[in-house]
Write an enzyme that holds these catalytic residues in place. Structure first.
Site, short mmCIF file in Angstrom:
data_model
loop_
_atom_site.label_atom_id
_atom_site.label_comp_id
_atom_site.label_asym_id
_atom_site.label_seq_id
_atom_site.Cartn_x
_atom_site.Cartn_y
_atom_site.Cartn_z
CG HIS A 164 -2.32 29.63 147.99
ND1 HIS A 164 -1.35 28.79 147.49
CD2 HIS A 164 -3.45 28.89 148.08
CE1 HIS A 164 -1.88 27.59 147.27
NE2 HIS A 164 -3.14 27.62 147.64
NE ARG A 165 1.24 37.29 147.86
CZ ARG A 165 1.38 38.56 148.23
NH1 ARG A 165 1.39 39.53 147.31
NH2 ARG A 165 1.49 38.88 149.51
#
Length: 229
Positions: free
Chosen positions: A217-218
């Site tokens: 998700h980064r």
């Protein structure tokens, strides 16, 4: 006043018995333990599952066999489709680098291969420059070398994306752990015949398969991950 933190619950232990067996970790299991723990603890995973229709793929496979051009596996088509998707969406062919995201110019596909002592991930280098047949041949060769213990270090490094296939094990759905430093991996489940609503609300028996993408998700947001899968 600051409330005191609650004491951590003690870890439950089970008394050893004479029937227990202590199995030392070999080097491969140690590496797997270290890498999967690091990935799961430090990479914020999210998962997207889609059910895909593979009737067209099966028709192509039958056609190849009938015209004598040889067998191509479902996994080979997944590899080829992944390469195309990564070329269309370079945001997923990327790696989190602390203060920036690195988008790779080439596509190198890691293929998870079960071996006797655990799991290895040989890499198809420059997959974007190879045909379906070339991807198929190289994938088979690398997996065979992995199971024979003959992979070279360079053949196990440098992936930009990975694929884990458990379709041969009668699996409905699973989510794979991201193979760092990749930001994504797709998990391929078993193909199954099932009733599907098509056209004007008519039922057909079609072959379907679940694919689950695991994303960092980064690097990848939910909508982008869903679009990719």
């Amino acid at each position: 006043a600051v409330a005191p933190k609650p004491a951590s619950a003690p870890v439950a232990t089970i008394a050893a018995t004479a029937d227990d067996t202590k199995v030392p970790l070999n080097r491969l299991r140690q590496v797997i333990a270290e890498r999967t723990t690091h990935s799961k603890q430090t990479v914020p995973h999210f998962y997207v599952t889609v059910e895909v229709d593979i009737e067209a793929i099966q028709d192509l496979r039958d056609m190849f066999e009938k015209d004598g051009s040889g067998k191509v596996s479902i996994n080979d088509f997944v590899v080829a489709a992944s390469v195309r998707a990564l070329q269309d969406m370079p945001e997923v062919n990327a790696s989190f680098q602390g203060d920036h995201v690195l988008r790779y110019g080439a596509v190198h596909i890691g293929i998870a291969a079960a071996v006797e002592d655990g799991l290895l991930v040989p890499v198809i280098k420059n997959a974007h420059a190879k045909t379906l047949r070339q991807l198929s041949a190289e994938s088979k060769d690398l997996v065979a070398k992995a199971r024979a213990g003959k992979l070279l270090p360079d053949e196990m490094s440098g992936s930009t994306f990975s694929i884990s296939n458990m379709g041969m094990l009668d699996v409905d759905t699973f989510g794979a752990i991201i193979n760092e430093p990749n930001c994504a991996i797709v998990a391929i489940s078993s193909a199954r015949k099932k009733p599907v609503v098509v056209g004007d609300d008519e039922l057909e028996i079609r072959e379907r398969m679940n694919i689950t993408g695991s994303f960092d998700h980064r690097v990848v947001d939910g909508a982008l991950g869903a679009k990719f899968v």
